[in-house]
Design an enzyme around this catalytic site. Structure first.
Site, PDB file in Angstrom:
ATOM      1  N   SER A 239      31.337   1.053 -34.802  1.00 11.92           N
ATOM      2  CA  SER A 239      31.123   2.510 -34.773  1.00 11.92           C
ATOM      3  C   SER A 239      31.310   3.040 -33.348  1.00 11.92           C
ATOM      4  O   SER A 239      32.414   3.431 -32.978  1.00 11.92           O
ATOM      5  CB  SER A 239      29.754   2.878 -35.353  1.00 11.92           C
ATOM      6  OG  SER A 239      28.692   2.335 -34.590  1.00 11.92           O
ATOM      7  N   GLU A 269      34.216   0.665 -22.028  1.00  7.37           N
ATOM      8  CA  GLU A 269      35.452  -0.005 -22.459  1.00  7.37           C
ATOM      9  C   GLU A 269      36.521   0.143 -21.380  1.00  7.37           C
ATOM     10  O   GLU A 269      36.553   1.173 -20.699  1.00  7.37           O
ATOM     11  CB  GLU A 269      35.945   0.617 -23.782  1.00  7.37           C
ATOM     12  CG  GLU A 269      34.952   0.371 -24.915  1.00  7.37           C
ATOM     13  CD  GLU A 269      35.372   1.001 -26.250  1.00  7.37           C
ATOM     14  OE1 GLU A 269      36.466   1.580 -26.327  1.00  7.37           O
ATOM     15  OE2 GLU A 269      34.584   0.906 -27.203  1.00  7.37           O
ATOM     16  N   HIS A 292      38.349  -2.459 -29.591  1.00  9.88           N
ATOM     17  CA  HIS A 292      38.302  -1.124 -30.232  1.00  9.88           C
ATOM     18  C   HIS A 292      39.569  -0.870 -31.067  1.00  9.88           C
ATOM     19  O   HIS A 292      40.295   0.092 -30.844  1.00  9.88           O
ATOM     20  CB  HIS A 292      38.115  -0.019 -29.179  1.00  9.88           C
ATOM     21  CG  HIS A 292      37.641   1.279 -29.764  1.00  9.88           C
ATOM     22  ND1 HIS A 292      36.818   2.144 -29.085  1.00  9.88           N
ATOM     23  CD2 HIS A 292      37.850   1.869 -30.979  1.00  9.88           C
ATOM     24  CE1 HIS A 292      36.571   3.203 -29.837  1.00  9.88           C
ATOM     25  NE2 HIS A 292      37.192   3.067 -31.007  1.00  9.88           N
ATOM     26  N   GLY A 295      40.468   1.152 -36.043  1.00  5.69           N
ATOM     27  CA  GLY A 295      41.368   2.109 -36.697  1.00  5.69           C
ATOM     28  C   GLY A 295      42.811   1.923 -36.261  1.00  5.69           C
ATOM     29  O   GLY A 295      43.669   2.754 -36.579  1.00  5.69           O
TER      30      GLY A 295
HETATM   31  N1  NAI Z   1      36.187   1.223 -34.332  1.00  4.00           N
HETATM   32  C1  NAI Z   1      37.036   2.194 -34.566  1.00  4.00           C
HETATM   33  O1  NAI Z   1      38.214   2.103 -34.219  1.00  4.00           O
HETATM   34  C2  NAI Z   1      36.584   3.399 -35.307  1.00  4.00           C
HETATM   35  C3  NAI Z   1      35.286   3.843 -35.184  1.00  4.00           C
HETATM   36  N2  NAI Z   1      34.872   4.942 -35.876  1.00  4.00           N
HETATM   37  C4  NAI Z   1      33.461   5.351 -35.733  1.00  4.00           C
HETATM   38  O2  NAI Z   1      32.840   5.244 -37.009  1.00  4.00           O
HETATM   39  C5  NAI Z   1      31.980   6.355 -37.161  1.00  4.00           C
HETATM   40  C6  NAI Z   1      31.737   6.606 -38.631  1.00  4.00           C
HETATM   41  O3  NAI Z   1      32.924   7.049 -39.255  1.00  4.00           O
HETATM   42  P1  NAI Z   1      32.898   7.741 -40.695  1.00  4.00           P
HETATM   43  O4  NAI Z   1      32.290   6.831 -41.697  1.00  4.00           O
HETATM   44  O5  NAI Z   1      34.261   8.233 -40.956  1.00  4.00           O
HETATM   45  O6  NAI Z   1      31.903   8.956 -40.409  1.00  4.00           O
HETATM   46  P2  NAI Z   1      31.134   9.851 -41.467  1.00  4.00           P
HETATM   47  O7  NAI Z   1      30.745  11.085 -40.731  1.00  4.00           O
HETATM   48  O8  NAI Z   1      31.896   9.966 -42.729  1.00  4.00           O
HETATM   49  O9  NAI Z   1      29.808   8.998 -41.771  1.00  4.00           O
HETATM   50  C7  NAI Z   1      28.769   8.821 -40.851  1.00  4.00           C
HETATM   51  C8  NAI Z   1      27.473   8.662 -41.630  1.00  4.00           C
HETATM   52  O10 NAI Z   1      26.434   8.327 -40.725  1.00  4.00           O
HETATM   53  C9  NAI Z   1      25.266   9.041 -41.110  1.00  4.00           C
HETATM   54  N3  NAI Z   1      24.363   9.127 -39.976  1.00  4.00           N
HETATM   55  C10 NAI Z   1      24.425   9.953 -38.909  1.00  4.00           C
HETATM   56  N4  NAI Z   1      23.402   9.706 -38.058  1.00  4.00           N
HETATM   57  C11 NAI Z   1      22.695   8.693 -38.605  1.00  4.00           C
HETATM   58  C12 NAI Z   1      21.537   7.989 -38.191  1.00  4.00           C
HETATM   59  N5  NAI Z   1      20.912   8.297 -37.054  1.00  4.00           N
HETATM   60  N6  NAI Z   1      21.072   7.008 -38.996  1.00  4.00           N
HETATM   61  C13 NAI Z   1      21.697   6.709 -40.162  1.00  4.00           C
HETATM   62  N7  NAI Z   1      22.800   7.351 -40.615  1.00  4.00           N
HETATM   63  C14 NAI Z   1      23.299   8.323 -39.826  1.00  4.00           C
HETATM   64  C15 NAI Z   1      25.797  10.371 -41.599  1.00  4.00           C
HETATM   65  O11 NAI Z   1      24.860  11.046 -42.421  1.00  4.00           O
HETATM   66  C16 NAI Z   1      27.042   9.933 -42.365  1.00  4.00           C
HETATM   67  O12 NAI Z   1      26.771   9.657 -43.714  1.00  4.00           O
HETATM   68  C17 NAI Z   1      32.714   7.491 -36.441  1.00  4.00           C
HETATM   69  O13 NAI Z   1      31.827   8.504 -36.029  1.00  4.00           O
HETATM   70  C18 NAI Z   1      33.341   6.787 -35.262  1.00  4.00           C
HETATM   71  O14 NAI Z   1      32.470   6.845 -34.169  1.00  4.00           O
HETATM   72  C19 NAI Z   1      35.721   5.616 -36.701  1.00  4.00           C
HETATM   73  C20 NAI Z   1      37.019   5.220 -36.846  1.00  4.00           C
HETATM   74  C21 NAI Z   1      37.575   4.120 -36.108  1.00  4.00           C
HETATM   75  O1  HPV Z   2      38.671   7.202 -34.827  1.00  2.00           O
HETATM   76  C1  HPV Z   2      37.794   6.827 -34.033  1.00  2.00           C
HETATM   77  O2  HPV Z   2      36.724   7.413 -33.878  1.00  2.00           O
HETATM   78  C2  HPV Z   2      38.018   5.619 -33.251  1.00  2.00           C
HETATM   79  O3  HPV Z   2      37.094   5.069 -32.705  1.00  2.00           O
HETATM   80  C3  HPV Z   2      39.393   5.128 -33.068  1.00  2.00           C
HETATM   81  O4  HPV Z   2      39.675   5.380 -31.728  1.00  2.00           O
HETATM   82  P1  HPV Z   2      41.138   5.117 -31.127  1.00  2.00           P
HETATM   83  O5  HPV Z   2      42.024   6.204 -31.630  1.00  2.00           O
HETATM   84  O6  HPV Z   2      41.561   3.783 -31.624  1.00  2.00           O
HETATM   85  O7  HPV Z   2      40.927   5.191 -29.655  1.00  2.00           O
END
Ligand code: NAI
Ligand code: HPV
Length: 409
Positions: A239, A269, A292, A295
């Site tokens: 996340s 990072e 990272h 995605g």
């Molecule tokens: N590693 C990577 O490359 C990527 C990382 N991410 C991260 O993943 C996160 C989640 O993505 P999605 O699922 O699309 O977001 P989303 O907004 O659909 O889901 C997030 C969920 O977390 C819940 N939430 C918020 N605060 C909370 C808390 N304190 N305790 C428990 N639940 C809580 C929300 O109610 C929601 O259901 C993004 O915000 C981003 O930071 C996203 C895409 C790629």
């Molecule tokens: O979609 C997000 O929130 C991600 O963490 C992915 O980040 P990036 O575009 O791979 O730098």
């Protein structure tokens, strides 16, 4: 206050962090050719210099658009985050300055869920450690610490777009899925929502984090939370790096409280692929460390490029702010045979009255008007006959509380 009325070739676009070429193609297809494309992010001081001349900027998770950067961005109309997270942008400052911010809320979610599923399977089998040993010439053929996923409990923290998809996939391989979320959520498949985080931590064999970066999620998993997890549990974080206290995790791995972990995101990072990655987790063979890339798949990046570039061109061409993350959302019809004025103002009483009075005084006929506000700003879009458009823009710009005004023909 900035006034914008430019032909497309004068509109400067800066794309950072190697966003997919599909973004460039989408912008060009829509007539935007003045594009500067960089493979890396930029440090704040350089960004402050470069952003001064730019109307649209495209970033990913590494570029920090702080208040100082945004204040320097005199001409900036909108920011495109070619990712999900928008925590790297000071959204409040952008809003106060009348800069709309867009992202791609879905396009890479499947990629993250798939990666995490793979990590669950590998970690339950103790593969990262066996793999590291084999690379060093050691043969560790043993069933010790090696388990099937079937029948194990996956605890998902944050049951949003990623968490739900992961839950469905995990059920398909026979896992039991429970989740904790601050909101009441529609459960998919046979997943069960638990009422508090401690309950989830106590019951799950694998914990996976899918929450956004917020003040509430900072160090959501620290020493105390790891303490209540099952002996030999697995922790996965794809996340944000701020969500897990890395030192606490390192200590738990040292004491073999946890059997393994997969970490894709880190409190700090590297800024580019040339910079060394430092972390106390590097010494552990039973931790999957990824740079990272949750995605980072061809499919996700291509779709994100098209989606976010599409949102930027739509805002530029027609004023639509649908799905903007920090702006009142206005959905607008195509503009035909008229001019469209876009006005961002402080949300205070009387702005609309001032606009309507000024237009009436100058005999400017309003063909259509759209308004949305939030607690801080208002966004009004006004279609007028093109003959009146320059006077209308002048009047609009003089309205007290104006943050930005621009015109589309
Ligand atoms: N590693 C990577 O490359 C990527 C990382 N991410 C991260 O993943 C996160 C989640 O993505 P999605 O699922 O699309 O977001 P989303 O907004 O659909 O889901 C997030 C969920 O977390 C819940 N939430 C918020 N605060 C909370 C808390 N304190 N305790 C428990 N639940 C809580 C929300 O109610 C929601 O259901 C993004 O915000 C981003 O930071 C996203 C895409 C790629
Ligand atoms: O979609 C997000 O929130 C991600 O963490 C992915 O980040 P990036 O575009 O791979 O730098």
């Amino acid at each position: 206050m900035s006034k914008v009325s430019l032909s497309k070739d004068k509109i400067k676009i800066l794309l950072l962090e190697g966003v997919h070429q599909s973004a460039v193609e989408t912008l060009k297809r829509n007539g935007y050719s003045n594009i500067e494309y960089l493979k890396t992010s930029l440090p704040e001081s350089e960004l402050i210099e470069r952003i001064k001349h730019v109307h649209f900027v495209g970033i990913r998770s590494r570029t920090h658009l702080s208040e100082a950067v945004l204040n320097a961005a005199e001409k900036l109309v909108a920011v495109g985050c070619f990712c999900i997270g928008t925590n790297q942008v000071n959204l409040e400052a952008a809003k106060r300055l009348g800069i709309a911010v867009f992202n791609a809320p879905f396009s890479n979610t499947r990629s993250v869920a798939e990666l995490v599923l793979g990590e669950i399977l590998l970690l339950l089998r103790g593969i990262p450690k066996r793999n590291a040993m084999a690379h060093r010439g050691q043969w560790f053929k043993s069933a010790i610490g090696s388990f099937e996923a079937r029948g194990k409990t996956l605890g998902i923290i944050g049951y949003g777009h990623i968490g739900t998809q992961l839950g469905i996939m995990a059920e398909n391989i026979g896992m039991k899925v429970e989740f904790y979320d601050i909101e009441d959520k529609l459960t998919l498949g046979n997943a069960q929502q638990v009422q508090n985080l401690t309950q989830l931590l106590q019951r799950a064999d694998v914990i996976s984090l899918h929450v956004p970066e917020t003040p509430q999620t900072k160090n959501l998993i620290g020493m105390a939370e790891i303490e209540v997890m099952k002996q030999g549990a697995i922790l996965i974080n794809a996340s944000r790096g701020t969500v897990v206290d890395i030192d606490a995790l390192a200590e738990a791995l040292q004491h073999e409280k946890l059997a393994g972990a997969a970490i894709d995101v880190f409190p700090v990072e590297p800024k580019s692929n040339d910079e060394e990655f430092t972390s106390p987790l590097r010494e552990f063979d039973n931790v999957i460390l990824t740079p990272h890339v949750g995605g980072s798949t061809q499919e996700a990046q291509e779709n994100i490029g098209i989606e976010v570039a599409g949102k930027l061109t739509k805002y530029s061409d027609n004023g639509s702010t649908v799905t903007a993350v920090n702006f009142p959302e206005v959905s607008l019809p195509e503009l035909s045979n008229r001019s469209r004025l876009l006005h961002v103002h402080e949300n205070r009483p009387g702005v609309l009255t001032q606009i309507n009075q000024a237009f009436a005084q100058h005999g400017i006929n309003i063909a259509a008007q759209y308004l949305q506000t939030d607690d801080c700003i208002g966004y009004v879009v006004i279609d007028v006959d093109s003959d009146h458009s320059e006077v209308a823009l002048k009047e609009l710009s003089a309205v007290e509380g104006t943050i930005r005004a621009r015109i589309l023909h």
